[in-house]
Each structure stands twice: as C-alpha cells, then as structure tokens.
Motif scaffolding. Structure first.
Motif, mmCIF file in Angstrom:
data_model
loop_
_atom_site.group_PDB
_atom_site.id
_atom_site.type_symbol
_atom_site.label_atom_id
_atom_site.label_comp_id
_atom_site.label_asym_id
_atom_site.label_seq_id
_atom_site.Cartn_x
_atom_site.Cartn_y
_atom_site.Cartn_z
ATOM 1 N N TYR A 15 40.503 26.518 91.936
ATOM 2 C CA TYR A 15 39.268 26.626 91.156
ATOM 3 C C TYR A 15 39.577 26.919 89.697
ATOM 4 C CZ TYR A 15 36.799 26.553 95.565
ATOM 5 O OH TYR A 15 36.309 26.160 96.784
ATOM 6 N N SER A 18 34.427 30.357 88.113
ATOM 7 C CA SER A 18 33.565 30.795 89.218
ATOM 8 C C SER A 18 32.214 30.094 89.068
ATOM 9 C CB SER A 18 33.403 32.322 89.235
ATOM 10 O OG SER A 18 33.711 32.877 88.002
ATOM 11 N N PHE A 19 31.355 30.245 90.079
ATOM 12 C CA PHE A 19 30.067 29.552 90.045
ATOM 13 C C PHE A 19 29.284 29.882 88.766
ATOM 14 C CE2 PHE A 19 30.458 28.835 94.696
ATOM 15 C CZ PHE A 19 30.121 27.486 94.689
ATOM 16 N N SER A 25 29.499 24.984 82.672
ATOM 17 C CA SER A 25 30.751 24.682 83.380
ATOM 18 C C SER A 25 31.862 24.275 82.413
ATOM 19 C CB SER A 25 30.514 23.549 84.384
ATOM 20 O OG SER A 25 31.751 23.103 84.918
ATOM 21 N N GLU A 200 24.114 25.604 90.835
ATOM 22 C CA GLU A 200 25.283 26.196 90.185
ATOM 23 C C GLU A 200 26.520 25.436 90.653
ATOM 24 O OE1 GLU A 200 25.488 30.434 90.741
ATOM 25 O OE2 GLU A 200 24.008 30.765 89.153
ATOM 26 N N VAL A 201 27.510 25.348 89.785
ATOM 27 C CA VAL A 201 28.714 24.576 90.125
ATOM 28 C C VAL A 201 29.969 25.396 89.823
ATOM 29 C CG1 VAL A 201 27.598 22.366 89.620
ATOM 30 C CG2 VAL A 201 28.924 23.501 87.826
ATOM 31 N N ARG A 202 31.059 24.988 90.470
ATOM 32 C CA ARG A 202 32.371 25.457 89.992
ATOM 33 C C ARG A 202 33.327 24.274 90.102
ATOM 34 N NH1 ARG A 202 34.608 29.830 94.513
ATOM 35 N NH2 ARG A 202 33.876 28.707 96.359
ATOM 36 N N GLU A 259 32.032 21.674 92.975
ATOM 37 C CA GLU A 259 31.433 22.216 94.197
ATOM 38 C C GLU A 259 30.084 22.815 93.766
ATOM 39 O OE1 GLU A 259 32.797 26.020 96.533
ATOM 40 O OE2 GLU A 259 34.294 24.455 96.816
ATOM 41 N N GLU A 260 29.080 22.733 94.633
ATOM 42 C CA GLU A 260 27.727 23.143 94.245
ATOM 43 C C GLU A 260 27.134 24.193 95.184
ATOM 44 O OE1 GLU A 260 25.431 19.576 94.540
ATOM 45 O OE2 GLU A 260 26.172 18.811 92.627
ATOM 46 N N ARG A 261 26.189 24.960 94.635
ATOM 47 C CA ARG A 261 25.336 25.786 95.500
ATOM 48 C C ARG A 261 23.950 25.885 94.851
ATOM 49 N NH1 ARG A 261 27.726 31.949 94.565
ATOM 50 N NH2 ARG A 261 26.849 32.255 92.476
#
Length: 387
Positions: A15, A18-19, A25, A200-202, A259-261
C-alpha cells in the motif's frame, strides 16, 4: 476494485497510502509530477503526450474549431462595441496553455480577421497564457513570439486562477480551457437505495509486481515505498540516472491500482466536503437522481470553476472543451473513469454538477457538441452571466 483475490493473504499488496477521499489520493501526486516533468517523460516514452490521446491528437488544436472560436469572439466584441461598452484593453486568458500551439493559431486567426474587417481589436488584446508548469510556459514563450508584445505568461494554479489574477476581477472577456478539468482531482459518490456514500480509496501495487520492479532497478523490496515517495518529492533526479528513474516511474505507475470502500455521507452538512463544495450543490444534483447510481463529484473542476468565474467581465464568456457528463443519468451508461493515460489520469467531468453550481452562482451553463471530429467525445461548456 475492492478486495480482489490478491488480498486474501496479507502481504499480497504493497500500500502507498491509507484510505482517503479519492481527491486526496497519491494518484494525484503522480499526476502532478507527470505534468511537471512532461518534456522528460515524452523523451523517455519516445512520443509526445498528444500521441497517447484517442485519435493521436487534441481536439483543442482543430483548425476549424479555432477559426469558429475567433469569428465568434470577434462578433461578441463587435456587439459590445455597438453598445459602447468595449473596454480599452481586451483580456483573454487561456488556462493550461500546453504547447502554445492553439494559442498561436488563435491569435494568428484573430489578427487576420481583425485586419480583413478593418476593426482595431487586435492591438487591444492582452493575452494571458496560464499554466502551473514553468517549463511549459518557457516553451510557450517560444511558440508565441510573433504575438509576444500582447502576451503575458503567468503561473496559474488551474484550481484557483483567481489567486494569481485577482487584479483582473470582472475584466476578462474570454477564458478558455481545453482538457484541463478532466485531469483535476475528483471524488466519487454512490447512491445506494437512496442513501449517499463517499468512496474512499487507497493506492497499492501488487507485491508480485513490486518484486519484479525492485529486482529490475536494484532496489530492496522494503525500500520500494521510500523510492516512490522520493520520486514524487524530488522528481527523476532522485535516482542516479535518468534512465533508471524513468523506467522505475513508468513501470510503477503502470502497476498502481486502487482499493475502495464506502463511507456514509447521509449528513452532508457534517461531511468533510472538498473546497468550495456546498451541500446545496450536491442536493441540487441528486434531487431527481435514480435510487442506485455512482457518479463523480468533480471537486477539482468545481473548485476551478468557482475560482474562475469572478474573473469574467459582465459580458465575458468562459469556454471549456472537455469530456462532460451532461445529465446525471448518463452515469448509468458506460465507464467514466478514472482512466490511466500515459502518465496521467483522465476522468469524465460532471457537467450536470457544474450546471447546478453555475445556477446557484448567477451564471448560465450550457453545452454544445464538438462537431469538428466524427465520434469525438468532447463537448464545449459555455458560461455567461445571467442577464
């Protein structure tokens, strides 16, 4: 996106952050560094930036489109003059002036038309070539030398042009941007069963690709992130040779994934909204939206728009050529980004949102198709002050 199969056992991903809201980003740092060192990237990739565009060239350089823009502007000046409202100096601003090719052709065309029709507008022009890259502005000085006596070269942040040009409040007759908004940071929102969520992404690089890149460029795998940070901070000179720097940069960028949330955004007044974004803009945008839809909250474009319109003369016009989503429901059809270009990021721009922002700020926003190239996805946003 989301947690794919390479996330099942932990160290399958390295990574880079972080998110965070998408607009914050690290991918945008990559994007900014690309534009800063564009000439070096072009040299390393062996092709100019435009060759990486769909069709291999920019719609902004279309000769007929430039000609029509010149005629339109001349007619606008004629009308203002007939109302005895023409200022002694006619300011024109191009933000993101690129190679200067479009600006040069535009000024050539305007000079010829002015001469042909016997008006004395050309000597009154004050052309501002704006860009945030000093290297770009230096290149543009060369291509505009015929019109150098009318031109000023200004370092401008596309997200806040007003900051360096506040002395021109209400003075600029024509402001143009071509393919700038699609390159500015954006957020994404999701409506799911009528409830609103921020994405949110990382950013990460799959570990297998990290191992390959590190082996190739002689970097210990545990030093990978540090090398990325150094590259983004100091540019290609952070490596002992330009070849190594560019190879590492290009391969790392090609391997970066997101990566997403989802994070609930149901209370917009408490949400951590981007600069200049008001809850009322988002509410106005989604009041008739479908219950399930994913769309961009073009935060960078909105911030830029809000910080550009105060420069417009009351009779002036803002023209933005870009890939716009004109109705929110268009997000239900087809992929709208983010897409990775050669070294940068491209997103469709939420034009429906800009229409809401314009209306709430006292400006009419409308779109015209770019009719100069068959199959072009470009459209032109026009903004004028409400009568």
């Amino acid at each position: 996106n989301g947690a794919g199969p390479d996330a099942l056992e932990t160290p399958r991903r390295v990574y880079l952050e972080s998110f965070t809201p998408m607009r914050s980003s690290i991918i945008w740092t990559f994007n900014a560094v690309f534009w800063k060192y564009l000439p070096i990237w072009e040299q390393a990739s062996g092709k100019g930036y435009e060759k990486a565009l769909p069709g291999g060239h920019s719609d902004g350089h279309n000769a007929q489109a430039i000609h029509d823009s010149v005629v339109e502007f001349w007619e606008q000046l004629r009308k203002i003059e007939s109302q005895h409202l023409l200022p002694p100096e006619i300011y024109i601003l191009e933000i993101g002036v690129g190679t200067g090719e479009r600006a040069n052709r535009w000024l050539e065309g305007f000079k010829a038309l002015d001469c042909e029709r016997g008006t004395q507008y050309y000597p009154k022009l004050r052309f501002l070539a704006g860009d945030y890259s000093v290297a770009t502005l230096n290149r543009v000085m060369q291509s505009l030398k015929e019109h150098g006596h009318l031109a000023n070269f200004v370092e401008v942040d596309a997200m806040n042009p007003f900051k360096s040009l506040s002395h021109l409040r209400y003075k600029v007759m024509l402001i143009t941007l071509s393919n700038v908004y699609d390159n500015l940071p954006t957020d994404e929102l999701v409506l799911r069963d009528g409830k609103l969520f921020f994405i949110e992404v990382r950013a990460y690089v799959p570990s297998a690709e990290v191992a390959l890149i590190c082996a190739k460029y002689g970097i210990p795998t545990e030093g990978f992130e540090r090398s990325v940070q150094k590259l983004l901070q100091d540019g290609p000179k952070s490596f002992d040779s330009l070849d190594r720097a560019m190879g590492f940069w290009r391969e790392t960028w090609a391997a970066v994934r997101l990566e997403e949330r989802l994070v609930s955004a149901h209370n917009l007044s408490e949400a951590h909204l981007p600069n200049g974004m008001k809850p009322s803009y988002i509410e106005g945008l989604i009041e008739n939206a479908p219950a399930n839809i994913r769309f961009q909250l073009s935060s960078g474009a909105t911030e830029s728009f809000i910080n550009t319109i105060p420069l417009l003369h009351p009779r002036g016009c803002l023209q933005v050529s870009d890939i716009f989503v004109e109705k929110l429901t268009d997000y239900l059809h087809g992929f709208r980004g983010p897409g990775k270009m050669d070294g940068s990021i491209v997103n469709w721009v939420n034009g429906a949102l800009l229409e809401v922002v314009g209306a709430q700020s006292g400006y009419d926003v409308h779109f015209a198709p770019f009719r100069y190239r068959k199959g072009s996805k470009t459209s032109i946003l026009y903004t004028t002050q409400r009568e």
